[in-house]
Design a protein around this motif. Sequence first.
Motif, PDB file in Angstrom:
ATOM      1  N   GLU A  41       0.841  -1.195   0.000  1.00 51.41           N
ATOM      2  CA  GLU A  41       0.000   0.000   0.000  1.00 51.41           C
ATOM      3  C   GLU A  41       0.877   1.247   0.000  1.00 51.41           C
ATOM      4  OE1 GLU A  41      -3.947  -1.381   2.472  1.00 51.41           O
ATOM      5  OE2 GLU A  41      -2.226  -0.646   3.618  1.00 51.41           O
ATOM      6  N   LYS A  42       0.335   2.330  -0.532  1.00 52.98           N
ATOM      7  CA  LYS A  42       1.010   3.618  -0.495  1.00 52.98           C
ATOM      8  C   LYS A  42       0.860   4.226   0.891  1.00 52.98           C
ATOM      9  CE  LYS A  42       3.003   7.361  -2.083  1.00 52.98           C
ATOM     10  NZ  LYS A  42       4.445   7.380  -2.439  1.00 52.98           N
ATOM     11  N   LYS A  43       1.973   4.707   1.469  1.00 50.72           N
ATOM     12  CA  LYS A  43       1.930   5.381   2.759  1.00 50.72           C
ATOM     13  C   LYS A  43       1.877   6.880   2.524  1.00 50.72           C
ATOM     14  CE  LYS A  43       4.213   1.953   5.687  1.00 50.72           C
ATOM     15  NZ  LYS A  43       5.285   1.724   6.692  1.00 50.72           N
ATOM     16  N   THR A  44       0.907   7.528   3.138  1.00 55.21           N
ATOM     17  CA  THR A  44       0.713   8.956   2.892  1.00 55.21           C
ATOM     18  C   THR A  44       1.780   9.820   3.561  1.00 55.21           C
ATOM     19  OG1 THR A  44      -0.803   9.069   4.794  1.00 55.21           O
ATOM     20  CG2 THR A  44      -1.777   8.702   2.608  1.00 55.21           C
ATOM     21  N   ASP A  45       2.445   9.293   4.594  1.00 53.79           N
ATOM     22  CA  ASP A  45       3.452  10.075   5.318  1.00 53.79           C
ATOM     23  C   ASP A  45       4.863   9.768   4.817  1.00 53.79           C
ATOM     24  OD1 ASP A  45       3.476   7.482   6.210  1.00 53.79           O
ATOM     25  OD2 ASP A  45       3.792   7.986   8.326  1.00 53.79           O
ATOM     26  N   ASP A  46       4.984   9.354   3.583  1.00 53.82           N
ATOM     27  CA  ASP A  46       6.230   8.798   3.061  1.00 53.82           C
ATOM     28  C   ASP A  46       6.483   9.384   1.672  1.00 53.82           C
ATOM     29  OD1 ASP A  46       8.323   7.196   2.235  1.00 53.82           O
ATOM     30  OD2 ASP A  46       7.375   5.309   2.762  1.00 53.82           O
ATOM     31  N   ARG A  52       4.530   0.093  -0.004  1.00 54.80           N
ATOM     32  CA  ARG A  52       5.271  -0.590   1.058  1.00 54.80           C
ATOM     33  C   ARG A  52       4.469  -1.758   1.612  1.00 54.80           C
ATOM     34  NH1 ARG A  52      10.450   2.163   1.669  1.00 54.80           N
ATOM     35  NH2 ARG A  52      10.079   4.354   2.178  1.00 54.80           N
ATOM     36  N   GLN A  90      11.112  -3.065   6.348  1.00 55.28           N
ATOM     37  CA  GLN A  90       9.910  -3.104   5.531  1.00 55.28           C
ATOM     38  C   GLN A  90      10.276  -3.488   4.102  1.00 55.28           C
ATOM     39  OE1 GLN A  90       8.138   0.836   5.452  1.00 55.28           O
ATOM     40  NE2 GLN A  90      10.091   1.809   5.030  1.00 55.28           N
ATOM     41  N   SER A  92       9.558  -2.651  -0.095  1.00 54.33           N
ATOM     42  CA  SER A  92       9.216  -1.507  -0.935  1.00 54.33           C
ATOM     43  C   SER A  92       9.185  -1.913  -2.397  1.00 54.33           C
ATOM     44  CB  SER A  92      10.252  -0.390  -0.758  1.00 54.33           C
ATOM     45  OG  SER A  92      10.439  -0.054   0.606  1.00 54.33           O
TER      46      SER A  92
END
Length: 235
Positions: A41-46, A52, A90, A92
């Motif tokens: 999933e896409k992390k919004t704070d990244d 990730r 993690q 990526s």
Amino acid sequence: MVSNYKLINVGEHATPVIVIDDFLPDAQSMVDVIAQSHRFEKKTDDFYPGVRSHAPDAYVAHLHHILPALFAELNGALVDISQPQLAMAQLSIANQHPSQLSPIQCIPHIDTQRDNEWALVHYLFCAPLGGTAFYRHKETGLERVNASQYHHYFSTLKRQATSVGLPAKAYINGDTAMFKQIACVEAQFNRALLYPANLLHSGCLPDDIDQTASHGRHLDIKHARLTANASILFN
């Protein structure tokens, strides 16, 4: 004893970078498990240009086993370092089209301002989808950016956005008006790279990276630029 590694020094300050081949026993089996059972999933704070997922428990256990032995072996060749602590691990996959990049994603970056943190990137793909490059910021001369230097560095970048101009919407691959590439480590399946996390760096991503990660509407993990990433802290 850790085998299949080499220590290289990059840039004017000879910053140590560790390259380890055959990092994980039977890495292909782990890729197969990830393809079957992991959701990305896409992390919004990244700012990472992709998606990730969590690292498998067995992989985290491998890091806990191999990293202390590796750094103990290299302690004499590096700065005096203490027992490493795994802060994060993690998975990526880079899959963001260049047209969707923000300016900060088109230049080299650091992962932290701390001097006591290292980064690990472990290549889990075979296709020629780019390794990792390291850079020097030409105007400031900085190759690593710590907390005491960050304000000046970031202020310089903001000024250069006007004086030099914003970077093109593309992944950085080589020298630009603002940055000099000081080293590049090619990707190879099951190769791991360790380096100080405040060393300016960027993945050498092709501009069609979004096409390599997809099969129709589905994420094609086995053909994507899959990496494992970790942060290692030293007290």
